[in-house]
Enzyme design. Structure first.
Site, PDB file in Angstrom:
ATOM      1  N   LYS A  75     -35.001  28.693 -12.355  1.00 57.49           N
ATOM      2  CA  LYS A  75     -33.734  28.038 -12.700  1.00 57.49           C
ATOM      3  C   LYS A  75     -33.796  27.247 -14.010  1.00 57.49           C
ATOM      4  O   LYS A  75     -32.853  27.281 -14.800  1.00 57.49           O
ATOM      5  CB  LYS A  75     -33.270  27.145 -11.548  1.00 57.49           C
ATOM      6  CG  LYS A  75     -32.806  27.944 -10.329  1.00 57.49           C
ATOM      7  CD  LYS A  75     -32.299  27.038  -9.213  1.00 57.49           C
ATOM      8  CE  LYS A  75     -31.832  27.882  -8.025  1.00 57.49           C
ATOM      9  NZ  LYS A  75     -31.258  27.074  -6.944  1.00 57.49           N
ATOM     10  N   ASP A 111     -24.664  25.553  -6.990  1.00 59.14           N
ATOM     11  CA  ASP A 111     -25.258  24.990  -5.764  1.00 59.14           C
ATOM     12  C   ASP A 111     -24.478  23.767  -5.258  1.00 59.14           C
ATOM     13  O   ASP A 111     -24.173  23.661  -4.062  1.00 59.14           O
ATOM     14  CB  ASP A 111     -26.720  24.583  -6.013  1.00 59.14           C
ATOM     15  CG  ASP A 111     -27.667  25.781  -5.987  1.00 59.14           C
ATOM     16  OD1 ASP A 111     -27.357  26.779  -5.321  1.00 59.14           O
ATOM     17  OD2 ASP A 111     -28.731  25.698  -6.636  1.00 59.14           O
TER      18      ASP A 111
HETATM   19  P1  NAP Z   1     -38.085  21.174  -4.005  1.00 59.81           P
HETATM   20  O1  NAP Z   1     -37.551  21.172  -5.397  1.00 59.81           O
HETATM   21  O2  NAP Z   1     -39.459  21.699  -3.762  1.00 59.81           O
HETATM   22  O3  NAP Z   1     -38.006  19.653  -3.442  1.00 59.81           O
HETATM   23  C1  NAP Z   1     -38.440  19.362  -2.165  1.00 59.81           C
HETATM   24  C2  NAP Z   1     -38.135  17.887  -1.842  1.00 59.81           C
HETATM   25  O4  NAP Z   1     -38.488  17.673  -0.480  1.00 59.81           O
HETATM   26  C3  NAP Z   1     -38.936  16.889  -2.659  1.00 59.81           C
HETATM   27  O5  NAP Z   1     -38.166  15.740  -2.858  1.00 59.81           O
HETATM   28  C4  NAP Z   1     -40.125  16.572  -1.753  1.00 59.81           C
HETATM   29  O6  NAP Z   1     -40.627  15.269  -1.914  1.00 59.81           O
HETATM   30  C5  NAP Z   1     -39.472  16.642  -0.400  1.00 59.81           C
HETATM   31  N1  NAP Z   1     -40.432  17.012   0.632  1.00 59.81           N
HETATM   32  C6  NAP Z   1     -41.127  18.172   0.739  1.00 59.81           C
HETATM   33  N2  NAP Z   1     -41.893  18.155   1.845  1.00 59.81           N
HETATM   34  C7  NAP Z   1     -41.688  16.938   2.434  1.00 59.81           C
HETATM   35  C8  NAP Z   1     -42.218  16.334   3.596  1.00 59.81           C
HETATM   36  N3  NAP Z   1     -43.089  16.963   4.378  1.00 59.81           N
HETATM   37  N4  NAP Z   1     -41.784  15.085   3.909  1.00 59.81           N
HETATM   38  C9  NAP Z   1     -40.892  14.439   3.121  1.00 59.81           C
HETATM   39  N5  NAP Z   1     -40.361  14.978   1.989  1.00 59.81           N
HETATM   40  C10 NAP Z   1     -40.772  16.215   1.661  1.00 59.81           C
HETATM   41  O7  NAP Z   1     -37.142  22.010  -3.036  1.00 59.81           O
HETATM   42  P2  NAP Z   1     -35.568  22.271  -3.201  1.00 59.81           P
HETATM   43  O8  NAP Z   1     -35.348  23.469  -4.040  1.00 59.81           O
HETATM   44  O9  NAP Z   1     -34.912  20.998  -3.580  1.00 59.81           O
HETATM   45  O10 NAP Z   1     -35.175  22.701  -1.706  1.00 59.81           O
HETATM   46  C11 NAP Z   1     -35.172  21.764  -0.642  1.00 59.81           C
HETATM   47  C12 NAP Z   1     -34.704  22.475   0.627  1.00 59.81           C
HETATM   48  O11 NAP Z   1     -33.344  22.870   0.468  1.00 59.81           O
HETATM   49  C13 NAP Z   1     -35.487  23.766   0.928  1.00 59.81           C
HETATM   50  O12 NAP Z   1     -35.709  23.842   2.315  1.00 59.81           O
HETATM   51  C14 NAP Z   1     -34.559  24.870   0.493  1.00 59.81           C
HETATM   52  O13 NAP Z   1     -34.746  26.054   1.239  1.00 59.81           O
HETATM   53  C15 NAP Z   1     -33.209  24.235   0.797  1.00 59.81           C
HETATM   54  N6  NAP Z   1     -32.121  24.809  -0.037  1.00 59.81           N
HETATM   55  C16 NAP Z   1     -31.054  25.355   0.601  1.00 59.81           C
HETATM   56  C17 NAP Z   1     -30.003  25.868  -0.140  1.00 59.81           C
HETATM   57  C18 NAP Z   1     -28.821  26.448   0.559  1.00 59.81           C
HETATM   58  O14 NAP Z   1     -28.059  27.202  -0.061  1.00 59.81           O
HETATM   59  N7  NAP Z   1     -28.590  26.116   1.816  1.00 59.81           N
HETATM   60  C19 NAP Z   1     -30.046  25.828  -1.548  1.00 59.81           C
HETATM   61  C20 NAP Z   1     -31.161  25.254  -2.159  1.00 59.81           C
HETATM   62  C21 NAP Z   1     -32.194  24.744  -1.395  1.00 59.81           C
HETATM   63  P3  NAP Z   1     -41.633  14.866  -3.114  1.00 59.81           P
HETATM   64  O15 NAP Z   1     -40.771  14.654  -4.318  1.00 59.81           O
HETATM   65  O16 NAP Z   1     -42.285  13.630  -2.622  1.00 59.81           O
HETATM   66  O17 NAP Z   1     -42.592  16.038  -3.250  1.00 59.81           O
END
Ligand code: NAP
Length: 286
Positions: A75, A111
């Site tokens: 992205k 998004d």
């Molecule tokens: P990302 O960029 O990897 O960010 C993940 C975030 O979650 C970070 O803030 C991380 O904290 C936190 N995190 C990860 N593991 C954790 C844990 N065990 N305990 C507490 N915090 C934790 O991921 P993303 O792209 O933002 O996606 C996040 C979620 O949204 C994913 O599950 C993804 O599949 C979902 N999503 C869904 C859609 C949809 O269309 N429904 C679209 C996009 C994403 P740190 O900063 O401390 O590492």
């Protein structure tokens, strides 16, 4: 013209680009919509390794691929490589959708708008004037935070495991952005929030992030709140199951997935998306 489900020499090609990408529901949703609209278009998956996004966009120009849905890990690289970005994509530094205008590539990010549309669809929730709490500070949290602020939220508070990242994300919401403390103080934040969003992978099927590793205990959620999860597998997620138990109105991540995809389709085709058809296609496999 090609019949339903077939392609010919006139077929317009779009695709989803990512790595890994074979799990993506994008082609399924977009192809269901193209069939419903009677369009001779097809969506496929392009598996493109990290660091190859700019080369892939050159290929898109050369081959006349009409549009791309962009997912991990591309992205930010795509935002830097397109010819022009929407204001939202520029602010996020992330593109999830590319439109090919005669070889000139326009990048957008659907998004956040997809998330706001999912709140309306599932809960008739309008963020204007509302107190919102986001858990997580990754790419998805960034898109959601900016969209809630743009939709007129009274406050958007970001809580994250790594506090420094929460500061960056809250800044996207401008004067309504706040950083929330983790720990004991979070209970008061949750009590005041009208919308609470899990934007971490905690609870996601196969993520390795345990479904009980919450920064905020779901037991502090309450009736009268809208609680959303961006995770959409399993259905319901542990977070939403707990929220429903607490009496909250729940919004699942499948809605965001469908609405961000429908906005992409509208950008590519200029036609209103058959959202119900896309929703049914998603529910059938989720
Ligand atoms: P990302 O960029 O990897 O960010 C993940 C975030 O979650 C970070 O803030 C991380 O904290 C936190 N995190 C990860 N593991 C954790 C844990 N065990 N305990 C507490 N915090 C934790 O991921 P993303 O792209 O933002 O996606 C996040 C979620 O949204 C994913 O599950 C993804 O599949 C979902 N999503 C869904 C859609 C949809 O269309 N429904 C679209 C996009 C994403 P740190 O900063 O401390 O590492």
């Amino acid at each position: 013209m090609a019949g339903p489900g077939s392609t010919d020499a006139r077929t317009t090609v779009v695709g989803v680009m990512g790595y890994p990408v074979r799990h993506s529901l994008s082609p399924l949703l977009h192809n269901a919509a193209f069939a419903a609209l009677g369009l001779n278009w097809v969506s496929v998956a392009f598996e493109v390794a990290g660091g190859r996004a700019a080369a892939a966009l050159d290929g898109m120009r050369a081959l006349g691929v009409a549009g791309l849905s962009v997912t991990m890990p591309h992205k930010a690289d795509v935002a830097a490589a397109v010819d022009e970005c929407s204001a939202v994509a520029r602010q996020l530094g992330a593109v999830n959708c590319v439109l090919n205008r005669d070889g000139r590539l326009y990048g957008d990010n659907t998004d956040g708008a997809g998330f706001v549309a999912s709140l309306d669809r599932a809960a008739h929730f309008d963020p204007a004037g509302k107190q919102c709490l986001i858990i997580g500070a990754g790419g998805a949290a960034r898109a959601v935070t900016l969209a809630l602020a743009d939709a007129g939220a009274a406050s958007v508070t970001v809580v994250n495991r790594t506090a420094a990242r929460a500061v960056d994300v809250a800044a996207l919401a401008g004067r309504v952005g706040r950083v929330g403390e983790t720990g004991a103080g979070v209970v008061a934040l949750v009590a005041a929030a009208e919308l609470v969003v899990n934007a971490t992978p905690v609870g996601m099927e196969g993520s390795g992030a345990a479904g009980d590793g919450w920064l905020i205990a779901p037991s502090v959620l309450h009736a009268g709140q809208v609680v959303a999860d961006l995770v959409y597998a399993p259905r319901p997620t542990p977070w939403l199951a707990a929220a429903a138990q607490a009496g909250a109105t729940t919004v699942d991540g499948l809605g965001m997935l469908v609405h961000q995809a429908s906005a992409q389709l509208e950008l590519w085709t200029g036609l209103p998306a058959p959202v119900d058809v896309m929703w049914q296609a998603a529910v059938a496999v989720a």
